[in-house]
Design an enzyme around this catalytic site. Structure first.
Site, mmCIF file in Angstrom:
data_model
loop_
_atom_site.group_PDB
_atom_site.id
_atom_site.type_symbol
_atom_site.label_atom_id
_atom_site.label_comp_id
_atom_site.label_asym_id
_atom_site.label_seq_id
_atom_site.Cartn_x
_atom_site.Cartn_y
_atom_site.Cartn_z
ATOM 1 N N ASN A 20 5.459 2.081 -28.847
ATOM 2 C CA ASN A 20 5.621 0.836 -28.106
ATOM 3 C C ASN A 20 4.370 0.547 -27.305
ATOM 4 O O ASN A 20 3.997 1.308 -26.417
ATOM 5 C CB ASN A 20 6.819 0.943 -27.153
ATOM 6 C CG ASN A 20 8.130 0.707 -27.854
ATOM 7 O OD1 ASN A 20 8.310 -0.332 -28.482
ATOM 8 N ND2 ASN A 20 9.042 1.661 -27.747
ATOM 9 N N SER A 57 -4.216 -5.606 -18.940
ATOM 10 C CA SER A 57 -5.533 -6.172 -18.790
ATOM 11 C C SER A 57 -6.467 -4.979 -18.948
ATOM 12 O O SER A 57 -6.044 -3.935 -19.379
ATOM 13 C CB SER A 57 -5.672 -6.860 -17.434
ATOM 14 O OG SER A 57 -5.707 -5.904 -16.409
ATOM 15 N N SER A 58 -7.667 -4.992 -18.615
ATOM 16 C CA SER A 58 -8.584 -4.260 -19.448
ATOM 17 C C SER A 58 -9.701 -3.526 -18.736
ATOM 18 O O SER A 58 -10.853 -3.949 -18.734
ATOM 19 C CB SER A 58 -9.173 -5.241 -20.432
ATOM 20 O OG SER A 58 -9.371 -6.477 -19.806
ATOM 21 N N GLU A 65 -11.706 -9.000 -24.709
ATOM 22 C CA GLU A 65 -11.086 -9.295 -25.991
ATOM 23 C C GLU A 65 -11.431 -10.696 -26.481
ATOM 24 O O GLU A 65 -11.630 -11.614 -25.682
ATOM 25 C CB GLU A 65 -9.575 -9.157 -25.867
ATOM 26 C CG GLU A 65 -8.962 -10.046 -24.798
ATOM 27 C CD GLU A 65 -7.514 -9.667 -24.486
ATOM 28 O OE1 GLU A 65 -7.309 -8.598 -23.886
ATOM 29 O OE2 GLU A 65 -6.625 -10.441 -24.833
#
Lengths: 157, 157, 157
Positions: free
Chosen positions: A38, A43-44, A100
């Site tokens: 899953n 965010s990153s 991204e």
């Protein structure tokens, strides 16, 4: 608690076809070894001292894994779609940033977009870029829905 | 750690009206007994040996619960909207897959879509389908915004 | 487990420009002190007895923080965009609700939207509103992409 600040990460990208857009996305995840977990979308930001894995090893079915992902699906024959993640690692591996991009473009164009975003993110923070990594996938739609996916999966251990 | 690989799950669907689209969504969650928790959106795999719950029992207000959900909102009078989740459980309950669909369609159409997706996901993995479950909700918009929601909520204990 | 039912929260909003929409969003997060963590998006309920923080203190780079957020990005010069979160706290701080709105509007309009949603959410539950808080940000796009972001970040400790 280890779920809260990940220790290891995997960067990858894949494209696939499927009977529906969602199955195409699912099939791209299977190619990346993460079709049976899953994904919890993040965010990153890359934690300090992250260790990069070459591949995703066996994880329990249905495990929750924090993941940054970029994806695009299409069922328009003849269109080329791409997804990319750009990862900038700071000098001394003290943290990093992930940006991204996905769209109707080639993977080179998607890679160029994320490269620019990483550079701006580092400049804005006054961080020095020690290493740049990119993962991208491209596919041209034929007669079935298709998906392009790029991921950074983070592991708590 | 138990948050990482859920132990129990609840499958359900509901539709509701509200003063805004977000309130309609909220009201559908309330009908499902999950209006007072925080849903953390997941992609969609069922851990092995999951135990299914008939209803959501009391949970602390604001608790974080990993949830797969499909939803659609509309404020266009006369339109029918539906959301469905299809759950395939493997033989011996060794894992499962959840696929989502929502759109301007009847709930039978949404159910048919998720059934096909589950079948493709199982075929692709070479898994045998032991059981298929589906939850769907449909509502025709009248004079207020409306929402249709289907969920699988996972519990760490 | 503390990640599961947060103890403290921070409410804030900011707007920023950037070289891309994603960088503009990132720059708004930096202004809020949360540009270097990983946001895990939540639906929107405040746990009981939450303690509000005036600012985000140092957190490890890349830490996972459950966050409710409302955001909008635009690269159309001349357009005004706004994002707001409205927080209703029940009497005796026994829980609360967060509603989000973002759009091509002023921040006053966004604030009015979330206020109405909070009121409906409380009325629907039969809860009494002890306190209403709102955070909103507005920006008019000039020659660069811009973002408006409102957040409630939750902390496990």
């Amino acid at each position: 608690m280890s779920w809260m600040t990940p220790k290891r990460a995997f960067l990858g990208a894949a494209a696939a076809e499927g009977g529906t857009k969602l199955n195409a996305f699912d099939n791209a995840l299977l190619k990346l070894g993460i079709g049976n977990v899953n994904l919890v979308k993040l965010s990153s930001v890359i934690p300090a001292h992250i260790e990069w894995m070459e591949k995703v090893h066996d994880v329990p079915i249905g495990m929750l894994l924090p993941t940054v992902y970029s994806h695009i699906e299409s069922d328009e024959p003849g269109m080329t779609i791409s997804a990319a993640l750009g990862v900038g690692i700071s000098e001394k591996n003290e943290g990093g940033l992930i940006y991204e991009y996905s769209g109707y473009c080639t993977k080179e164009e998607a890679e160029e977009m994320v490269r620019k975003m990483v550079e701006e993110g580092f400049a804005k923070r006054g961080w020095k870029l020690g290493e740049f990594r990119v993962a991208s996938a491209e596919i041209t739609v034929k007669d079935k829905p298709a998906a392009a996916v790029a991921v950074v999966v983070m592991f708590p251990y």
